[in-house]
Design a protein around this motif. Structure first.
Motif, PDB file in Angstrom:
ATOM      1  N   HIS A 197      30.742  27.948  25.424  1.00  0.00           N
ATOM      2  CA  HIS A 197      30.529  28.423  26.806  1.00  0.00           C
ATOM      3  C   HIS A 197      31.761  29.175  27.324  1.00  0.00           C
ATOM      4  O   HIS A 197      32.161  29.005  28.486  1.00  0.00           O
ATOM      5  N   ALA A 198      32.358  29.978  26.456  1.00  0.00           N
ATOM      6  CA  ALA A 198      33.504  30.792  26.878  1.00  0.00           C
ATOM      7  C   ALA A 198      33.016  31.942  27.751  1.00  0.00           C
ATOM      8  O   ALA A 198      31.966  32.526  27.494  1.00  0.00           O
ATOM      9  N   SER A 199      33.792  32.271  28.782  1.00  0.00           N
ATOM     10  CA  SER A 199      33.433  33.395  29.655  1.00  0.00           C
ATOM     11  C   SER A 199      34.064  34.693  29.167  1.00  0.00           C
ATOM     12  O   SER A 199      33.548  35.775  29.456  1.00  0.00           O
ATOM     13  N   ASP A 200      35.186  34.593  28.444  1.00  0.00           N
ATOM     14  CA  ASP A 200      35.907  35.786  27.998  1.00  0.00           C
ATOM     15  C   ASP A 200      36.465  35.559  26.594  1.00  0.00           C
ATOM     16  O   ASP A 200      36.819  34.428  26.230  1.00  0.00           O
ATOM     17  N   ILE A 201      36.564  36.648  25.833  1.00  0.00           N
ATOM     18  CA  ILE A 201      37.243  36.647  24.535  1.00  0.00           C
ATOM     19  C   ILE A 201      38.406  37.630  24.634  1.00  0.00           C
ATOM     20  O   ILE A 201      38.220  38.785  25.021  1.00  0.00           O
ATOM     21  N   HIS A 202      39.605  37.169  24.280  1.00  0.00           N
ATOM     22  CA  HIS A 202      40.801  38.020  24.312  1.00  0.00           C
ATOM     23  C   HIS A 202      41.253  38.276  22.879  1.00  0.00           C
ATOM     24  O   HIS A 202      41.487  37.326  22.121  1.00  0.00           O
ATOM     25  N   LYS A 208      53.781  39.890  15.086  1.00  0.00           N
ATOM     26  CA  LYS A 208      53.582  39.424  13.717  1.00  0.00           C
ATOM     27  C   LYS A 208      52.204  38.831  13.469  1.00  0.00           C
ATOM     28  O   LYS A 208      51.929  38.347  12.371  1.00  0.00           O
ATOM     29  N   SER A 209      51.335  38.826  14.450  1.00  0.00           N
ATOM     30  CA  SER A 209      50.017  38.228  14.260  1.00  0.00           C
ATOM     31  C   SER A 209      49.031  38.813  15.274  1.00  0.00           C
ATOM     32  O   SER A 209      49.422  39.481  16.231  1.00  0.00           O
ATOM     33  N   LEU A 210      47.758  38.539  15.024  1.00  0.00           N
ATOM     34  CA  LEU A 210      46.693  38.901  15.963  1.00  0.00           C
ATOM     35  C   LEU A 210      46.182  37.606  16.575  1.00  0.00           C
ATOM     36  O   LEU A 210      45.771  36.678  15.865  1.00  0.00           O
ATOM     37  N   LEU A 211      46.205  37.532  17.891  1.00  0.00           N
ATOM     38  CA  LEU A 211      45.810  36.321  18.603  1.00  0.00           C
ATOM     39  C   LEU A 211      44.405  36.509  19.162  1.00  0.00           C
ATOM     40  O   LEU A 211      44.122  37.505  19.830  1.00  0.00           O
ATOM     41  N   ILE A 212      43.517  35.553  18.880  1.00  0.00           N
ATOM     42  CA  ILE A 212      42.174  35.545  19.470  1.00  0.00           C
ATOM     43  C   ILE A 212      42.074  34.304  20.343  1.00  0.00           C
ATOM     44  O   ILE A 212      42.243  33.181  19.856  1.00  0.00           O
ATOM     45  N   ARG A 213      41.816  34.513  21.633  1.00  0.00           N
ATOM     46  CA  ARG A 213      41.746  33.395  22.572  1.00  0.00           C
ATOM     47  C   ARG A 213      40.426  33.419  23.337  1.00  0.00           C
ATOM     48  O   ARG A 213      39.868  34.482  23.586  1.00  0.00           O
ATOM     49  N   PHE A 214      39.937  32.232  23.705  1.00  0.00           N
ATOM     50  CA  PHE A 214      38.732  32.086  24.516  1.00  0.00           C
ATOM     51  C   PHE A 214      39.129  31.541  25.887  1.00  0.00           C
ATOM     52  O   PHE A 214      39.977  30.647  25.974  1.00  0.00           O
ATOM     53  N   ARG A 215      38.501  32.059  26.936  1.00  0.00           N
ATOM     54  CA  ARG A 215      38.666  31.456  28.263  1.00  0.00           C
ATOM     55  C   ARG A 215      37.468  30.541  28.506  1.00  0.00           C
ATOM     56  O   ARG A 215      36.328  30.998  28.595  1.00  0.00           O
ATOM     57  N   GLN A 276      52.308  47.191  23.502  1.00  0.00           N
ATOM     58  CA  GLN A 276      53.428  47.534  22.631  1.00  0.00           C
ATOM     59  C   GLN A 276      53.059  47.436  21.157  1.00  0.00           C
ATOM     60  O   GLN A 276      53.557  48.199  20.326  1.00  0.00           O
ATOM     61  N   HIS A 277      52.183  46.484  20.815  1.00  0.00           N
ATOM     62  CA  HIS A 277      51.882  46.243  19.398  1.00  0.00           C
ATOM     63  C   HIS A 277      50.463  46.665  19.008  1.00  0.00           C
ATOM     64  O   HIS A 277      49.984  46.305  17.935  1.00  0.00           O
ATOM     65  N   GLY A 278      49.791  47.421  19.860  1.00  0.00           N
ATOM     66  CA  GLY A 278      48.436  47.852  19.549  1.00  0.00           C
ATOM     67  C   GLY A 278      47.549  47.725  20.777  1.00  0.00           C
ATOM     68  O   GLY A 278      48.015  47.461  21.884  1.00  0.00           O
ATOM     69  N   GLU A 279      46.235  47.912  20.570  1.00  0.00           N
ATOM     70  CA  GLU A 279      45.297  47.849  21.691  1.00  0.00           C
ATOM     71  C   GLU A 279      44.810  46.419  21.913  1.00  0.00           C
ATOM     72  O   GLU A 279      44.288  45.776  20.997  1.00  0.00           O
ATOM     73  N   SER A 280      44.979  45.947  23.146  1.00  0.00           N
ATOM     74  CA  SER A 280      44.459  44.638  23.539  1.00  0.00           C
ATOM     75  C   SER A 280      43.045  44.820  24.068  1.00  0.00           C
ATOM     76  O   SER A 280      42.758  45.757  24.813  1.00  0.00           O
ATOM     77  N   VAL A 281      42.143  43.914  23.669  1.00  0.00           N
ATOM     78  CA  VAL A 281      40.746  43.986  24.093  1.00  0.00           C
ATOM     79  C   VAL A 281      40.349  42.673  24.767  1.00  0.00           C
ATOM     80  O   VAL A 281      40.647  41.589  24.248  1.00  0.00           O
ATOM     81  N   VAL A 282      39.716  42.790  25.917  1.00  0.00           N
ATOM     82  CA  VAL A 282      39.158  41.619  26.601  1.00  0.00           C
ATOM     83  C   VAL A 282      37.671  41.857  26.789  1.00  0.00           C
ATOM     84  O   VAL A 282      37.257  42.932  27.249  1.00  0.00           O
ATOM     85  N   MET A 283      36.872  40.859  26.429  1.00  0.00           N
ATOM     86  CA  MET A 283      35.420  40.962  26.568  1.00  0.00           C
ATOM     87  C   MET A 283      34.903  39.869  27.486  1.00  0.00           C
ATOM     88  O   MET A 283      35.230  38.692  27.293  1.00  0.00           O
ATOM     89  N   ARG A 284      34.112  40.243  28.476  1.00  0.00           N
ATOM     90  CA  ARG A 284      33.449  39.294  29.379  1.00  0.00           C
ATOM     91  C   ARG A 284      32.030  39.073  28.876  1.00  0.00           C
ATOM     92  O   ARG A 284      31.278  40.024  28.689  1.00  0.00           O
ATOM     93  N   LEU A 285      31.662  37.816  28.645  1.00  0.00           N
ATOM     94  CA  LEU A 285      30.348  37.486  28.092  1.00  0.00           C
ATOM     95  C   LEU A 285      29.422  37.027  29.214  1.00  0.00           C
ATOM     96  O   LEU A 285      29.740  36.086  29.951  1.00  0.00           O
TER      97      LEU A 285
END
Length: 568
Positions: A197-202, A208-215, A276-285
């Motif tokens: 039941h996440a509202s957003d995916i970041h 040094k890494s790619l971070l995937i987070r859920f709100r 600074q390290h690339g494109e950040s994407v946020v998705m609202r579900l």
């Protein structure tokens, strides 16, 4: 427990008086015709409940019947049986008892499944009976797909290292899209977000890494960390899905796309931004099958719900809903529109973006790039003879003034504004440059709200307050503080071990009475604030949060968080 004996389910249910011989015959005929399991046919025909069948089987086997809605298996027991096997065998490892593994089975008459379980677990099994629907819901709940996401990310990293020239295959452009590594990874991420039941995916590239987070319930949680090499592939695939310019990496872009997961249609809004390290994407579900909330289901205090309904039933004036981003303002306004939406009324909305789609309403999406601004659309909307106008947000003086003129000329206007509380809203409009007479004459009501996390009902227990929490609650309740025992969630599989599951709004309301209108016209903000506080005494956001604490709905810590936001 020894291997169970073969049981004829139909005969057992007739013997225990749960179905009649005639009902069993009808069900057997249907089973022969469709090939479905007898138990499912009996349940779907309404002859017996799932709980009735499971209880009968448990009684015959001398086993326990376990209600999985009230059971919280530990991760170390769950992991003993892989998810694919749990689904195939309709079984779940629930714990240990008397040196044996406690295993819940939906169909203990399936001896082949029992034998497979014994072979896979290599332990003695203490069998319990569970209903199939509860079992499948529990499997969805307790099995995390974090490891699968890790594995898919590693696979994509390896593919990108091995075949850098075949980038189209990775993105699903030249092969079957469902088999492309990026598509499989994204689908798994979406499915896990939907389950939690996440509202957003970041998706955030770091050094040094790619971070995937859920709100989840307003709080960000790290889902996985992957090699930063795959960031470009993920962003490109998402841009393709949402129709964005894949060659533009220097400017922010916004878009949306639709997908369907587990028969649930999802509307996904996407925002990309160069970092600074690339494109950040946020998705609202936004799940499109949940339906719009009714006002009755927003859990407003009765006195506020009654006054709010009275305000939106008026033929003219402005009703404002205020609060920070993500406080549920749009949900409240659309619940109001859902109630007002009748064939006799013409309703126009001006939004950026359109979040909910409601039949019978004329919804307009603002598009600043082509000069389709709030003010321009609003002027045109008023020439369309509307009864009710919803303005997504009063962002500037011009939009606010147009909305207020509409309210003064016979239209009901609903809108939002970013203010800290209800009382500061008229003052904020004056600060924006809106004429004093417009504020005084057009505003009917201001509803302020915040969202607090709700304690998980499955792991709620009494809680001993920490000294600072006790002191904060004492300020609100005085000597009555010790007569209440607040709750908190210990954390369980139902709430992903957070102690919270879902959110609920707290409210306060300011009505523009004649006394307050006169205070605005006199231009004395101190007088206005004093009179407003007098009207709202005992019915503030803070007091509503305390009400939820006393009702066992939220924690003192959540109520204190709301208080801190209001004091900023």
């Amino acid at each position: 427990m020894a291997r169970p004996e073969k049981i004829r389910l139909g005969d057992l249910l007739v013997q225990q008086g749960l179905v009649t011989a005639e009902q069993l015959k009808l069900a057997l005929d249907e089973q022969k015709r469709t090939g479905r399991k007898l138990g499912r046919v009996l349940v779907d025909s309404g002859f017996v409940t799932e709980e009735g069948i499971s209880t009968a089987l448990a009684r015959q086997l001398g086993a326990d019947f376990i209600d999985l809605r009230q059971f919280n298996p530990k991760p170390e027991h769950i992991s003993l049986l892989p998810e694919t096997q749990a689904r195939r065998l309709r079984s779940l490892v629930l714990g240990e008892r008397a040196g044996m593994l406690l295993v819940g089975m939906a169909d203990p008459t399936d001896l082949a499944a029992f034998d497979d379980l014994a072979r896979l677990l290599k332990r003695d099994i203490d069998l319990a009976v569970v209903t199939e629907s509860q079992l499948l819901a529990a499997i969805d709940r307790v099995y995390s797909r974090t490891e699968e996401i890790h594995g898919l990310a590693r696979e994509l990293t390896a593919d990108m290292s091995d075949v850098p020239a075949e980038f189209g295959n990775l993105l699903g452009l030249t092969t079957g899209a469902e088999d492309a590594p990026v598509v499989r990874l994204l689908n798994t991420v979406f499915e896990e977000a939907l389950k939690l039941h996440a509202s957003d995916i970041h998706i955030e590239p770091q050094e040094k890494s790619l971070l995937i987070r859920f709100r989840i319930d307003g709080v960000l949680h790290i889902q996985t960390e992957a090699d930063t090499k795959i960031a470009t592939a993920l962003v490109l695939r998402l841009k393709l899905m949402s129709g964005l310019d894949i060659s533009e990496k220097r400017l922010p872009q916004d878009g949306r796309f639709n997908i369907k997961l587990r028969d649930v249609p999802l509307d996904i809004r996407i925002s990309s931004m160069p970092t600074q390290h690339g494109e950040s994407v946020v998705m609202r579900l936004l799940a499109q099958n949940t339906g719009l909330l009714q006002l009755d289901r927003l859990r407003m205090p009765p006195h506020i719900l009654e006054r709010f309904r009275h305000a939106i039933a008026r033929p003219s004036g402005i009703v404002l809903v205020t609060g920070p981003t993500g406080s549920g303002k749009t949900t409240t306004l659309y619940a109001a529109l859902n109630e007002l939406n009748t064939p006799e009324k013409k309703i126009i909305t001006v939004e950026d973006p359109v979040e909910y789609r409601l039949p019978g309403i004329n919804q307009v999406q603002v598009h600043e790039k082509i000069d389709l601004s709030f003010s321009r659309v609003l002027r045109s909307a008023l020439r369309q003879d509307p009864d009710i106008v919803l303005i997504g947000e009063m962002r500037d003086q011009e939009t606010a003034e147009i909305g207020m003129r509409a309210a003064m000329t016979g239209h009901l206007v609903l809108s939002t504004l970013h203010t800290n509380d209800a009382l500061s809203t008229p003052i904020r409009l004056l600060d924006m440059g809106v004429p004093r007479y417009m504020v005084a004459l057009s505003i009917q009501m201001v509803l302020a709200q915040r969202l607090v996390r709700v304690i998980c009902e499955n792991c709620a227990v009494p809680y001993t307050l920490l000294p600072h929490e006790h002191e904060w609650l004492r300020i609100e309740l005085g000597d009555q503080v010790d007569s209440h025992r607040p709750l908190h969630g210990q954390g369980c599989s139902h709430c992903a071990n957070t102690g919270y599951k879902g959110r609920q709004a707290v409210y306060e309301m300011l009505e523009m009475t004649n006394t307050l209108v006169e205070a605005v016209n006199r231009g004395d903000p101190n007088e206005f604030m004093a009179l407003g506080r007098e009207q709202m005494a005992g019915h503030t956001l803070r007091r509503d949060a305390v009400r939820l604490v006393l009702a066992g709905r939220t924690t003192v810590n959540e109520a204190m968080r709301i208080s801190t936001q209001l004091d900023e």
